[in-house]
Design a protein around this motif. Sequence first.
Motif, PDB file in Angstrom:
ATOM      1  N   ASN A   1       0.807  -1.042  -0.054  1.00 55.72           N
ATOM      2  CA  ASN A   1      -0.203   0.148  -0.095  1.00 55.72           C
ATOM      3  C   ASN A   1       0.912   1.307   0.175  1.00 55.72           C
ATOM      4  O   ASN A   1       2.148   1.154   0.239  1.00 55.72           O
ATOM      5  CB  ASN A   1      -0.947   0.034   1.181  1.00 55.72           C
ATOM      6  CG  ASN A   1      -0.320  -0.071   2.582  1.00 55.72           C
ATOM      7  OD1 ASN A   1       0.365   0.622   3.045  1.00 55.72           O
ATOM      8  ND2 ASN A   1      -0.246  -1.586   3.270  1.00 55.72           N
ATOM      9  N   GLY A   2       0.433   2.380  -0.330  1.00 53.68           N
ATOM     10  CA  GLY A   2       1.043   3.625  -0.179  1.00 53.68           C
ATOM     11  C   GLY A   2       0.249   4.815  -0.374  1.00 53.68           C
ATOM     12  O   GLY A   2      -1.072   4.658  -0.512  1.00 53.68           O
TER      13      GLY A   2
ATOM     14  N   LEU B   1       5.511   4.290  -0.181  1.00 57.42           N
ATOM     15  CA  LEU B   1       5.169   2.879  -0.518  1.00 57.42           C
ATOM     16  C   LEU B   1       5.776   1.987   0.887  1.00 57.42           C
ATOM     17  O   LEU B   1       6.658   2.381   1.552  1.00 57.42           O
ATOM     18  CB  LEU B   1       6.036   2.393  -1.708  1.00 57.42           C
ATOM     19  CG  LEU B   1       5.979   3.081  -2.861  1.00 57.42           C
ATOM     20  CD1 LEU B   1       6.794   2.570  -3.805  1.00 57.42           C
ATOM     21  CD2 LEU B   1       4.441   2.767  -3.355  1.00 57.42           C
ATOM     22  N   ASN B   2       4.962   0.853   1.079  1.00 55.58           N
ATOM     23  CA  ASN B   2       4.899  -0.057   2.250  1.00 55.58           C
ATOM     24  C   ASN B   2       4.606  -1.389   1.816  1.00 55.58           C
ATOM     25  O   ASN B   2       3.696  -1.630   1.059  1.00 55.58           O
ATOM     26  CB  ASN B   2       4.110   0.459   3.234  1.00 55.58           C
ATOM     27  CG  ASN B   2       4.390  -0.348   4.616  1.00 55.58           C
ATOM     28  OD1 ASN B   2       5.178   0.123   5.417  1.00 55.58           O
ATOM     29  ND2 ASN B   2       3.596  -1.401   4.703  1.00 55.58           N
TER      30      ASN B   2
ATOM     31  N   PHE C   1      -3.551   4.075  -2.214  1.00 54.65           N
ATOM     32  CA  PHE C   1      -3.830   2.922  -2.714  1.00 54.65           C
ATOM     33  C   PHE C   1      -3.457   1.718  -1.970  1.00 54.65           C
ATOM     34  O   PHE C   1      -2.679   2.036  -0.711  1.00 54.65           O
ATOM     35  CB  PHE C   1      -3.271   2.865  -4.092  1.00 54.65           C
ATOM     36  CG  PHE C   1      -1.729   3.452  -4.041  1.00 54.65           C
ATOM     37  CD1 PHE C   1      -0.781   2.206  -3.998  1.00 54.65           C
ATOM     38  CD2 PHE C   1      -1.379   4.382  -4.393  1.00 54.65           C
ATOM     39  CE1 PHE C   1       0.482   2.459  -3.902  1.00 54.65           C
ATOM     40  CE2 PHE C   1       0.089   4.835  -4.197  1.00 54.65           C
ATOM     41  CZ  PHE C   1       1.145   3.842  -4.006  1.00 54.65           C
ATOM     42  N   GLY C   2      -3.849   0.567  -2.290  1.00 54.31           N
ATOM     43  CA  GLY C   2      -3.492  -0.677  -1.721  1.00 54.31           C
ATOM     44  C   GLY C   2      -4.537  -0.925  -0.656  1.00 54.31           C
ATOM     45  O   GLY C   2      -5.422  -0.350  -0.401  1.00 54.31           O
ATOM     46  N   GLY C   3      -4.208  -2.066   0.400  1.00 53.98           N
ATOM     47  CA  GLY C   3      -5.064  -2.119   1.351  1.00 53.98           C
ATOM     48  C   GLY C   3      -4.444  -2.777   2.560  1.00 53.98           C
ATOM     49  O   GLY C   3      -3.203  -2.927   2.758  1.00 53.98           O
ATOM     50  N   GLY C   4      -5.253  -3.628   3.319  1.00 56.07           N
ATOM     51  CA  GLY C   4      -4.811  -4.306   4.166  1.00 56.07           C
ATOM     52  C   GLY C   4      -5.011  -3.630   5.802  1.00 56.07           C
ATOM     53  O   GLY C   4      -5.334  -2.479   5.762  1.00 56.07           O
ATOM     54  N   LYS C   5      -4.788  -4.514   6.781  1.00 58.08           N
ATOM     55  CA  LYS C   5      -5.201  -4.082   8.323  1.00 58.08           C
ATOM     56  C   LYS C   5      -3.827  -3.773   8.732  1.00 58.08           C
ATOM     57  O   LYS C   5      -2.635  -4.217   8.739  1.00 58.08           O
ATOM     58  CB  LYS C   5      -5.738  -4.976   8.858  1.00 58.08           C
ATOM     59  CG  LYS C   5      -7.070  -5.758   8.277  1.00 58.08           C
ATOM     60  CD  LYS C   5      -7.719  -6.867   9.001  1.00 58.08           C
ATOM     61  CE  LYS C   5      -8.810  -7.410   8.422  1.00 58.08           C
ATOM     62  NZ  LYS C   5      -8.112  -8.303   6.980  1.00 58.08           N
ATOM     63  N   ASN C   6      -3.996  -2.724   9.707  1.00 62.55           N
ATOM     64  CA  ASN C   6      -2.724  -2.220  10.513  1.00 62.55           C
ATOM     65  C   ASN C   6      -2.418  -3.377  11.338  1.00 62.55           C
ATOM     66  O   ASN C   6      -2.984  -4.204  11.987  1.00 62.55           O
ATOM     67  CB  ASN C   6      -3.162  -1.230  11.442  1.00 62.55           C
ATOM     68  CG  ASN C   6      -3.129   0.201  10.787  1.00 62.55           C
ATOM     69  OD1 ASN C   6      -2.930   0.120   9.619  1.00 62.55           O
ATOM     70  ND2 ASN C   6      -3.361   1.235  11.463  1.00 62.55           N
ATOM     71  N   ASN C   7      -1.112  -3.677  11.482  1.00 57.49           N
ATOM     72  CA  ASN C   7      -0.520  -4.656  12.532  1.00 57.49           C
ATOM     73  C   ASN C   7      -0.143  -3.859  13.770  1.00 57.49           C
ATOM     74  O   ASN C   7       0.596  -3.078  13.675  1.00 57.49           O
ATOM     75  CB  ASN C   7       1.008  -5.305  12.050  1.00 57.49           C
ATOM     76  CG  ASN C   7       1.128  -6.261  12.901  1.00 57.49           C
ATOM     77  OD1 ASN C   7       1.513  -6.299  13.828  1.00 57.49           O
ATOM     78  ND2 ASN C   7       1.172  -7.575  12.184  1.00 57.49           N
ATOM     79  N   ALA C   8      -0.755  -4.199  14.952  1.00 55.18           N
ATOM     80  CA  ALA C   8      -0.746  -3.282  16.112  1.00 55.18           C
ATOM     81  C   ALA C   8       0.783  -3.172  16.720  1.00 55.18           C
ATOM     82  O   ALA C   8       1.059  -2.474  17.045  1.00 55.18           O
ATOM     83  CB  ALA C   8      -1.612  -3.894  17.263  1.00 55.18           C
ATOM     84  N   LEU C   9       1.509  -4.290  16.626  1.00 55.51           N
ATOM     85  CA  LEU C   9       2.762  -4.164  17.306  1.00 55.51           C
ATOM     86  C   LEU C   9       3.909  -3.557  16.294  1.00 55.51           C
ATOM     87  O   LEU C   9       4.423  -2.461  16.858  1.00 55.51           O
ATOM     88  CB  LEU C   9       3.242  -5.747  17.529  1.00 55.51           C
ATOM     89  CG  LEU C   9       4.730  -5.611  17.856  1.00 55.51           C
ATOM     90  CD1 LEU C   9       4.872  -5.006  19.327  1.00 55.51           C
ATOM     91  CD2 LEU C   9       5.447  -7.030  17.887  1.00 55.51           C
ATOM     92  N   GLN C  10       3.507  -3.673  15.099  1.00 56.32           N
ATOM     93  CA  GLN C  10       4.623  -2.965  14.078  1.00 56.32           C
ATOM     94  C   GLN C  10       4.273  -1.379  14.311  1.00 56.32           C
ATOM     95  O   GLN C  10       5.086  -0.540  14.286  1.00 56.32           O
ATOM     96  CB  GLN C  10       4.536  -3.472  12.686  1.00 56.32           C
ATOM     97  CG  GLN C  10       5.246  -4.798  12.400  1.00 56.32           C
ATOM     98  CD  GLN C  10       4.413  -5.908  12.633  1.00 56.32           C
ATOM     99  OE1 GLN C  10       3.353  -5.838  13.422  1.00 56.32           O
ATOM    100  NE2 GLN C  10       4.368  -6.963  11.812  1.00 56.32           N
ATOM    101  N   ARG C  11       2.925  -0.993  14.024  1.00 48.65           N
ATOM    102  CA  ARG C  11       2.399   0.276  14.290  1.00 48.65           C
ATOM    103  C   ARG C  11       2.932   1.066  15.366  1.00 48.65           C
ATOM    104  O   ARG C  11       3.507   1.953  15.438  1.00 48.65           O
ATOM    105  CB  ARG C  11       1.077   0.328  14.074  1.00 48.65           C
ATOM    106  CG  ARG C  11       0.490   1.830  14.401  1.00 48.65           C
ATOM    107  CD  ARG C  11       0.774   2.955  13.344  1.00 48.65           C
ATOM    108  NE  ARG C  11       0.262   2.726  12.142  1.00 48.65           N
ATOM    109  CZ  ARG C  11       0.247   3.188  11.064  1.00 48.65           C
ATOM    110  NH1 ARG C  11       1.228   4.303  10.999  1.00 48.65           N
ATOM    111  NH2 ARG C  11      -0.287   2.850   9.954  1.00 48.65           N
TER     112      ARG C  11
END
Length: 816
Positions: free
Chosen positions: A236-237, A257-258, A791-801
């Motif tokens: 996503n990005g 970008l990520n 653009f892109g999608g997905g859910k946040n990852n709590a630990l990484q965030r």
Amino acid sequence: MKFKLLFLLVVSNFSMLMAQSSSNSGVISGKIIDKNTKQPLPYVNVSVLEDSKIITGGITQENGSFSIKGLALKKYTVEIQFIGYKKVTQEITLTENNKSIALTTIAIEEEAVQLAGVEIVKERSTIEQKIDRKVVNVGKDLIASGNTASEIMNNIPTVSVDPQTKELSLRGNSNVRVLIDGKPSNIDAAQLLQQIPSSSIKQIELITNPSAKYNPEGMSGIINIILHKNSQEGFNGSINSGVTFGITPKVNSALNLNYKVGKVNFYTNYGFNHGQNENNGYINSFRPLFENRQEFGGTNLNTSHLIKLGMDYFIDEKNTLSFYTNQNIVDGSGLSFNSADFQNALLRDSGQKTDSDTENYTQTYDLAYKHDFTKKGETLDFQANFSNTKSPEDTDFELTQNNPTSTRFTNNDIKRDTDYLQINLDYVNPLSETVKLEIGAETRLQKITNDFDETISEPSETYNRQGNSYFEFTRNIHSFYANLGKQWKKWSVQAGVRLEQYEIDGDFENVVTSSNPTENINDQSTIKDDIFSVYPSLFFNYKASDNDSFNFNYSRRVDRPSIGQISPIREWTTPLIESRGNPSLEPQFTNSFEVNYTRTSKIGSVTTGVFYRQINDEIGRIIYKNPDNNNQDIISYDNFDDNSALGTEVSANLKLAPWWSVNASTDVYFKTVRGTVQNANTQEQERAEADVVIFNARMNNNFVANKKLRFNLFAMYRGRDLGLQFEREPMYRMDIGSTYTILKGKGSITARINDVFETMNFGFDGNIPYRQVGAFYWESQTFYLGFNYMFGGGKNNALQRKQRDQNETQGSGGLL
């Protein structure tokens, strides 16, 4: 010897803290999956609460399982939270007969709304008041207000950027440190802010009175600029692009970008800035027998590329390894002119044309390791940061004088090279639920070389002059700090101390050969200093209620002279003015006190603050006659007498109606400026002082017309400022803009007019060392048109965030 003893004490204390362990024996375990996909969810937060208070917790592993050990045998509430999912709670009881409880597989359900989880740029900017800093979350309204970080800083409460020199100041003082993602930069702050595209900025943190955990440099505190990055699952990005139309168009774009897969998260940010800027101005000087008018003008074309590449590797739930590199590339060129017309017919009028090419290449490499101990909140952080900056410059001057006509050609070839290494080790241990200890060590090593070659020739007079100035400067700083925090009921206190050993060593050499033997020079000088300093800090916070909180803090800070302030090498010159440093400049120390009150209500929050600074050996600008050229002034630096400053400020972040929100701030500063100035008639240095009152105000209004259309109205006023040698006239402006959302909420178009009435300019009126008035103008009235798309999608990852946000801010709070 002091530092060896201190180091042994710190290491011993650190080892004792590491040896702590728990004797509790209860265990809670389980597994968490997605309710719809049935897939296990890693890095989910699992908290254990007793009487609504969190006592411990953990996170799930890659297979979704978790195990929390060392619990007393009693009743608990298990709370499961994950960004983008609904919260789940369960009641459990540990007993002698049931010391280990294995929960059944827990399926958690997604929240209905996902868009907020992936939003990168908000519509409007918001301001948060935290215990030790003010955080400005940059929205599209601020992005549209300027092409670069330098331009949007004037819209930030208590921050100002000088429109001519681009010098940054906080609370009316220019002694402020600028960090990027919590990390230092070798680039001069004024230059750095012009290279960062506004669309690359996520947050701006204003830390006005840092604790002992922070680097003590900068009397006004720290400004930390956090760039965009995210940790969404998958790819996503976002892309942000805009054009500013003034006299010429200017481009400002950023791509974020990520990509997150398994235990590894990759991210990158690219910012591009290109444009030509024009400026002009004049100075009328009324020095007896030398009355003249100087006119200035020119264009500068700059192209900058800011590239950031990074990776986070989550080894396991306790260990994280991170690496990133910044590559900053700038190419600049400028054409300028200045003329001096004298009223005295016996003096020669002159004009100078300047053609310059500049480059700047900074490469930064940062490695960080973080370890989370079993005890909640106990962490160990290591960071190593290295950067190198090369900034060559090649400038040609053509000076023409009349009656009789003669032309002098000058070439300046400058090579600057800076190496910087910083290493940090930080340890945090919550000794109990109400007591927290923080200790750390830091080493900073800096080496700067400056090689200046100058060639002067006057073909008509067969005159030539060749000069070389070489300056090598090393600065090493070693420090240790300790903070101890305690909370009880509505009160919290933190006391800290930072010990620093400061060492500098500089060698300067100036060799000149000329066809006129009287101008030959062979000078050498050395600068050395070795200072041990103690920097205490103290913070009190009282939360009277959920809506009212008070904060008092104190810290001792230092402003060490920069390379530009002490380097005797000429920085720039005109026929009548020359800028150079002062090798004998001493550090400036400040005792800073601050009191804040925050009131929160249904419509928002209002923060009122009062601060007082007691300043020793204040560093300031001076102007004096060039002893080698009676027609030229030299602008330099000197240590003035001890001084003090008092100020108050009020900032508000309010939602006055469902369709109207406001960020507003006002500030007033009171100070007495003392120092020495040169008498234009006697050439003697004389003591002088001036009482100064400075008033500033800003208001940023956001109006919601409907779900897709928003409007913005911004206005600012910067009051007069009085120095020892001149008075700066008031400055003010108003901007209007609008944003329209497209592409199902993932895109937007923004339009904005800056300085609607073209009222922004820099004007001054001075009487020391003689009467001078003048003004400078630039492209303040512009039209901006920008586009933003996610653009892109997905859910946040709590630990990484959580960990990445800590990495962004911890460099300023925990590592510097």
